[in-house]
Design a protein around this motif. Sequence first.
Motif, PDB file in Angstrom:
ATOM      1  N   UNK A  24      80.195   6.254 -67.003  1.00  0.00           N
ATOM      2  CA  UNK A  24      80.282   6.052 -68.447  1.00  0.00           C
ATOM      3  C   UNK A  24      79.571   7.158 -69.199  1.00  0.00           C
ATOM      4  N   UNK A  25      78.462   7.661 -68.627  1.00  0.00           N
ATOM      5  CA  UNK A  25      77.715   8.733 -69.279  1.00  0.00           C
ATOM      6  C   UNK A  25      78.448  10.061 -69.285  1.00  0.00           C
ATOM      7  N   UNK A  26      79.432  10.216 -68.381  1.00  0.00           N
ATOM      8  CA  UNK A  26      80.144  11.490 -68.269  1.00  0.00           C
ATOM      9  C   UNK A  26      81.606  11.406 -68.695  1.00  0.00           C
ATOM     10  N   UNK A  27      82.118  10.201 -68.884  1.00  0.00           N
ATOM     11  CA  UNK A  27      83.512  10.040 -69.296  1.00  0.00           C
ATOM     12  C   UNK A  27      83.526   9.592 -70.750  1.00  0.00           C
ATOM     13  N   UNK A  28      83.900  10.496 -71.623  1.00  0.00           N
ATOM     14  CA  UNK A  28      83.887  10.163 -73.038  1.00  0.00           C
ATOM     15  C   UNK A  28      84.698  11.156 -73.842  1.00  0.00           C
ATOM     16  N   UNK A  29      84.197  11.483 -75.032  1.00  0.00           N
ATOM     17  CA  UNK A  29      84.926  12.368 -75.935  1.00  0.00           C
ATOM     18  C   UNK A  29      85.115  13.759 -75.345  1.00  0.00           C
ATOM     19  N   UNK A  30      84.135  14.219 -74.557  1.00  0.00           N
ATOM     20  CA  UNK A  30      84.255  15.537 -73.945  1.00  0.00           C
ATOM     21  C   UNK A  30      85.462  15.615 -73.032  1.00  0.00           C
ATOM     22  N   UNK A  59      76.988  -4.476 -67.913  1.00  0.00           N
ATOM     23  CA  UNK A  59      78.293  -5.117 -68.162  1.00  0.00           C
ATOM     24  C   UNK A  59      79.138  -4.353 -69.174  1.00  0.00           C
ATOM     25  N   UNK A  60      78.478  -3.802 -70.212  1.00  0.00           N
ATOM     26  CA  UNK A  60      79.206  -3.010 -71.195  1.00  0.00           C
ATOM     27  C   UNK A  60      79.789  -1.755 -70.560  1.00  0.00           C
ATOM     28  N   UNK A  61      78.998  -1.106 -69.674  1.00  0.00           N
ATOM     29  CA  UNK A  61      79.472   0.098 -68.996  1.00  0.00           C
ATOM     30  C   UNK A  61      80.702  -0.218 -68.141  1.00  0.00           C
ATOM     31  N   UNK A  62      80.656  -1.352 -67.458  1.00  0.00           N
ATOM     32  CA  UNK A  62      81.785  -1.742 -66.615  1.00  0.00           C
ATOM     33  C   UNK A  62      83.041  -1.980 -67.466  1.00  0.00           C
ATOM     34  N   UNK A  63      82.892  -2.746 -68.550  1.00  0.00           N
ATOM     35  CA  UNK A  63      84.028  -3.006 -69.431  1.00  0.00           C
ATOM     36  C   UNK A  63      84.541  -1.706 -70.059  1.00  0.00           C
ATOM     37  N   UNK A  64      83.599  -0.835 -70.432  1.00  0.00           N
ATOM     38  CA  UNK A  64      83.990   0.440 -71.039  1.00  0.00           C
ATOM     39  C   UNK A  64      84.750   1.305 -70.048  1.00  0.00           C
ATOM     40  N   UNK A 122      92.650   1.406 -79.463  1.00  0.00           N
ATOM     41  CA  UNK A 122      91.760   0.248 -79.353  1.00  0.00           C
ATOM     42  C   UNK A 122      90.871   0.316 -78.130  1.00  0.00           C
ATOM     43  N   UNK A 123      91.460   0.662 -76.983  1.00  0.00           N
ATOM     44  CA  UNK A 123      90.697   0.759 -75.739  1.00  0.00           C
ATOM     45  C   UNK A 123      89.642   1.851 -75.813  1.00  0.00           C
ATOM     46  N   UNK A 124      90.026   3.019 -76.350  1.00  0.00           N
ATOM     47  CA  UNK A 124      89.103   4.148 -76.415  1.00  0.00           C
ATOM     48  C   UNK A 124      87.963   3.891 -77.404  1.00  0.00           C
ATOM     49  N   UNK A 125      88.294   3.273 -78.521  1.00  0.00           N
ATOM     50  CA  UNK A 125      87.250   2.948 -79.510  1.00  0.00           C
ATOM     51  C   UNK A 125      86.224   2.013 -78.899  1.00  0.00           C
ATOM     52  N   UNK A 126      86.692   0.974 -78.195  1.00  0.00           N
ATOM     53  CA  UNK A 126      85.771   0.046 -77.538  1.00  0.00           C
ATOM     54  C   UNK A 126      84.918   0.766 -76.497  1.00  0.00           C
TER      55      UNK A 126
END
Length: 458
Positions: free
Chosen positions: A54-60, A200-205, A322-326
């Motif tokens: 989660x720390x490395x998969x994002x907007x970048x 849990x948030x990281x897993x859902x994200x 929706x998925x990406x915003x969450x």
Amino acid sequence: MGDKSRKNSTSQDVEANGTSEHQQKVDAVAKAVHGHPVSEHPTTYCETLMHLLKGNIGCGMLAMGDAFRNGGLLMAPILTVFIGTVCIYNNHILLNVAHKLKSRLKLEHCPTFSETVELSFATGPKSLQKHADLFRTTVNVFVIITQLGFCCVYILFVSSSIKQFCDEYGTVFDIHIHMIFALLPIMSCAMIRNLKFIAPLSTLANISMAIGLGIILSYCIVDLPSLNTRTAVAHWSQIPLFFGTAIYAFEGISLVLPLQLEMEKPNRFASTMGVLNVGMTIVTFIILTMGFVGFWRFGDDVKGSLTLNLPPTLILSKIVVGLMVFAIICTYTLQFYVPVAILWPSVQEKYGPFQSPALAEYLLRAVLVFATFLAAEVIPHLALFISLVGAIASTFLALIFPPICHMVVWKDEGFGAFNWKLHMDILTIILGLLGFVTGTYFSLHDIIVAFSKDFGFH
């Protein structure tokens, strides 16, 4: 003879006193180390892996299509693998240095990133010892800038995505209004104080991000143009922009030490099949795929986030948004954890003790969230800001400080056969400095040009 022996004796006394004073300074620095205390809620292997991903998969990662436009379809994959390998190597270097210093100085806790840099310089050559405190402060500033910079980009991403969705249904507001709407969920998630409860948030994200990336790729691979229509090697002036975005996408080094020390079994973090190697291999593969396919599909029309290239009328586009915003809101929480961990002890020391420490920490978190919100309000150009943050702060953290510390700490013990680690350190520092200078220059140049167009200047 008597004068000579007295001079020798005096010289020895001065040298001994100098050594004693230096040791006292080192002891004082070591004693002041807050470090990473053992967590009351340790994380499992899988939970830590979720945090790392989660720390490395994002907007970048979503910006890698634009990065490949600045690198070229042939050159960009080669550079991506190279940069990814160097970043993973430096993550291991930072862990090794931190644990070496803990063992050597008999510290109660493993030092933080900035404390690792400070102790490395404090125990190093005399020419570096006096700068130890300065470099600790510099690292903390860069970590805070990088992590809060990520958070600013996340606000921009969430706001742009919501605006794209609302505009399609005729509800047209200025982007700044959408930023205000995004503030409430982001503020709520930023109040979570423990990594165990963020898991849990990281897993859902991660699940949301995986589904979203899958949908984006399924759209991109339809009607792909000929590879010959895409630039194989971009102009040299564009490579620094690629570098800045790629470093930004890989830059999770600030999370490495906290994640390892929060684990139930910390030795499973940096082992051969540990969290770091497994997680970063997955990250590298996804970065390569998103960048290559994104640029192949959209060419020079690729945007700062691949979600902005999806047709707004497509139902799948709305699902992806929706998925990406969450996912990005959840990621904000994780990136936000690091600057709070750095600033909170200083706030306690300067303004404490507090009658209600929890309330004071919540107030600090609220102030920092508002700071990222205000910064995002005045930075409208997402892709350029990603490149600038990557070129400045991320480059120093990921490519320059770890090898310098490694060289200083291991200088008396050697680097092994053929000194390959020393050569790797030097190569990494040169790469980092080159990326910093060129990336910062071209990012600032493009930002000035973009703002000049916004305000009607030519």
